[in-house]
Design a protein around this motif. Structure first.
Motif, short mmCIF file in Angstrom:
data_model
loop_
_atom_site.label_atom_id
_atom_site.label_comp_id
_atom_site.label_asym_id
_atom_site.label_seq_id
_atom_site.Cartn_x
_atom_site.Cartn_y
_atom_site.Cartn_z
N ILE A 13 -30.43 -26.35 -28.49
CA ILE A 13 -30.92 -25.56 -29.61
C ILE A 13 -31.99 -26.38 -30.31
O ILE A 13 -31.74 -27.51 -30.72
CB ILE A 13 -29.80 -25.20 -30.59
CG1 ILE A 13 -28.63 -24.54 -29.86
CG2 ILE A 13 -30.33 -24.31 -31.70
CD1 ILE A 13 -27.40 -24.35 -30.73
N LEU A 51 -27.75 -18.96 -36.24
CA LEU A 51 -26.66 -19.89 -35.96
C LEU A 51 -25.38 -19.40 -36.63
O LEU A 51 -25.42 -18.73 -37.67
CB LEU A 51 -27.02 -21.29 -36.47
CG LEU A 51 -28.29 -21.92 -35.88
CD1 LEU A 51 -28.61 -23.21 -36.61
CD2 LEU A 51 -28.11 -22.18 -34.40
N GLY A 61 -32.01 -21.09 -34.85
CA GLY A 61 -32.40 -22.06 -33.84
C GLY A 61 -32.97 -21.35 -32.63
O GLY A 61 -32.75 -20.16 -32.43
N TYR A 63 -32.81 -21.15 -28.68
CA TYR A 63 -31.88 -21.50 -27.60
C TYR A 63 -32.58 -21.51 -26.25
O TYR A 63 -33.36 -20.61 -25.95
CB TYR A 63 -30.75 -20.48 -27.53
CG TYR A 63 -29.72 -20.58 -28.63
CD1 TYR A 63 -28.43 -21.00 -28.34
CD2 TYR A 63 -30.02 -20.24 -29.93
CE1 TYR A 63 -27.47 -21.08 -29.33
CE2 TYR A 63 -29.07 -20.31 -30.94
CZ TYR A 63 -27.79 -20.73 -30.62
OH TYR A 63 -26.85 -20.80 -31.60
#
Length: 104
Positions: A13, A51, A61, A63
């Motif tokens: 992340i 998140l 974030g 990913y």
């Protein structure tokens, strides 16, 4: 004697504070690093996600999932690099179990 290679998958992340260019350069950096020490089997960028809880006061974030094949010693080095790279919020490396032959 040939070296033993295993299949792995890694999820990391990245901080969204890096911006699009910063995220793209870090993703490319990790793809190149893995390709230099093994083979990249697939890259799946999940994109920006919320998140479950705040990490370093960040609520979102970016990913990325990478499937790769390499020698077991490389995973420790990859984990070390994740930990010292600014912008990586979390990372995980998992050894995939070999697929067993189907019994008919």
């Amino acid at each position: 004697m040939p070296e033993v290679t295993n299949s792995y998958e890694t999820v990391f992340i990245l901080s969204t504070k890096l911006g699009e260019d910063g995220i793209a350069s870090l993703v490319q950096k990790f793809k190149d690093l893995i390709a230099a020490n093994g083979t990249v089997d697939g890259v799946d960028e999940w994109g920006k996600r919320r998140l479950a809880y705040l990490i370093n006061k960040e609520a979102e974030g970016y990913y990325v999932l990478i499937d790769f094949t390499s020698v077991p010693a490389f995973t420790a080095e990859l984990d070390r690099i994740y930990k010292i790279t600014d912008g990586v919020l979390r990372s995980l490396i998992i050894k995939k179990e070999p697929e067993k032959a189907k019994k008919e």
